[in-house]
Design a protein around this motif. Structure first.
Motif, PDB file in Angstrom:
ATOM      1  N   GLN A  67     -18.325 -33.026  83.744  1.00 45.64           N
ATOM      2  CA  GLN A  67     -17.909 -33.880  84.842  1.00 45.64           C
ATOM      3  C   GLN A  67     -16.792 -34.797  84.394  1.00 45.64           C
ATOM      4  N   LEU A  68     -15.830 -34.971  85.262  1.00 50.15           N
ATOM      5  CA  LEU A  68     -14.781 -35.958  85.094  1.00 50.15           C
ATOM      6  C   LEU A  68     -14.872 -36.885  86.296  1.00 50.15           C
ATOM      7  N   PHE A  79      -3.031 -35.911  87.457  1.00 51.06           N
ATOM      8  CA  PHE A  79      -2.201 -35.337  88.493  1.00 51.06           C
ATOM      9  C   PHE A  79      -2.384 -36.167  89.747  1.00 51.06           C
ATOM     10  N   ARG A  80      -1.485 -35.987  90.686  1.00 55.26           N
ATOM     11  CA  ARG A  80      -1.639 -36.703  91.943  1.00 55.26           C
ATOM     12  C   ARG A  80      -1.155 -35.842  93.096  1.00 55.26           C
ATOM     13  N   GLN A  81      -1.681 -36.146  94.262  1.00 55.08           N
ATOM     14  CA  GLN A  81      -1.278 -35.445  95.464  1.00 55.08           C
ATOM     15  C   GLN A  81      -1.141 -36.452  96.595  1.00 55.08           C
ATOM     16  N   VAL A 113      -3.730 -39.429  96.000  1.00 54.35           N
ATOM     17  CA  VAL A 113      -5.006 -39.255  95.335  1.00 54.35           C
ATOM     18  C   VAL A 113      -4.722 -38.817  93.915  1.00 54.35           C
ATOM     19  N   TYR A 114      -5.270 -39.527  92.963  1.00 57.81           N
ATOM     20  CA  TYR A 114      -5.046 -39.241  91.555  1.00 57.81           C
ATOM     21  C   TYR A 114      -6.244 -38.507  90.984  1.00 57.81           C
ATOM     22  N   TYR A 115      -5.965 -37.402  90.315  1.00 57.96           N
ATOM     23  CA  TYR A 115      -7.005 -36.540  89.771  1.00 57.96           C
ATOM     24  C   TYR A 115      -6.936 -36.505  88.252  1.00 57.96           C
ATOM     25  N   CYS A 116      -8.059 -36.672  87.638  1.00 56.18           N
ATOM     26  CA  CYS A 116      -8.192 -36.486  86.206  1.00 56.18           C
ATOM     27  C   CYS A 116      -8.387 -35.002  85.912  1.00 56.18           C
ATOM     28  N   GLY A 130     -11.455 -33.709  88.038  1.00 62.04           N
ATOM     29  CA  GLY A 130     -12.239 -34.728  88.694  1.00 62.04           C
ATOM     30  C   GLY A 130     -12.069 -34.620  90.198  1.00 62.04           C
ATOM     31  N   LYS A 131     -12.792 -35.439  90.920  1.00 64.13           N
ATOM     32  CA  LYS A 131     -12.744 -35.395  92.379  1.00 64.13           C
ATOM     33  C   LYS A 131     -11.670 -36.280  92.979  1.00 64.13           C
ATOM     34  N   GLY A 132     -11.073 -37.122  92.176  1.00 64.17           N
ATOM     35  CA  GLY A 132      -9.952 -37.913  92.626  1.00 64.17           C
ATOM     36  C   GLY A 132     -10.312 -39.338  92.995  1.00 64.17           C
ATOM     37  N   THR A 133      -9.324 -40.201  92.892  1.00 64.58           N
ATOM     38  CA  THR A 133      -9.437 -41.583  93.332  1.00 64.58           C
ATOM     39  C   THR A 133      -8.141 -41.961  94.044  1.00 64.58           C
TER      40      THR A 133
END
Length: 123
Positions: free
Chosen positions: A3-4, A37-39, A93-96, A114-117
């Motif tokens: 998990q991230l 990463f980000r979207q 949304v930033y993803y690990c 990860g699921k993003g923040t």
């Protein structure tokens, strides 16, 4: 199970700062390159930053270079992204992510996400 888990996202004004955290579990942390990463809405996912197994090498997208800093804390199995001088275009949304190497990671070889923040930069 690997998990991230990201945290630290939120809303900030332009020029402000945020620090994102990603806590990794279920893997040997030091054996993975880590990255962010980000979207953004309506856009494709893009690479932001990465850090190598032992933290000796870092890479940044041109758009964030000089403003963002990636680091990792081995005692806490955590990768951090310090985000300074934030701009509205940083809203996303930033993803690990974890990959076997940073080269693989940046080339799309992602083992775990990860699921993003959400980070929102606006006045």
């Amino acid at each position: 199970q690997v998990q991230l888990v990201e945290s630290g996202g939120g809303s900030v004004q332009p020029g402000g700062s945020l620090r994102l955290s990603c806590v990794a579990s279920g893997l040997i942390f030091k054996n993975y390159g880590m990255g962010w990463f980000r979207q953004a809405p309506g856009k494709e996912r893009e690479f932001v930053a990465s850090i190598s197994w032992l933290g000796g090498s870092t890479s940044y997208a041109d758009s964030v270079m000089g403003r963002f800093t990636i680091s990792r804390d081995y005692a806490k199995n955590t990768v951090l992204l310090q985000m300074n001088s934030l701009k509205p275009e940083d809203t996303a949304v930033y993803y690990c992510a974890a990959g076997r190497t940073t080269a693989a990671l940046q080339g799309g070889g992602i083992d775990y996400w990860g699921k993003g923040t959400l980070v929102t930069v606006s006045s």
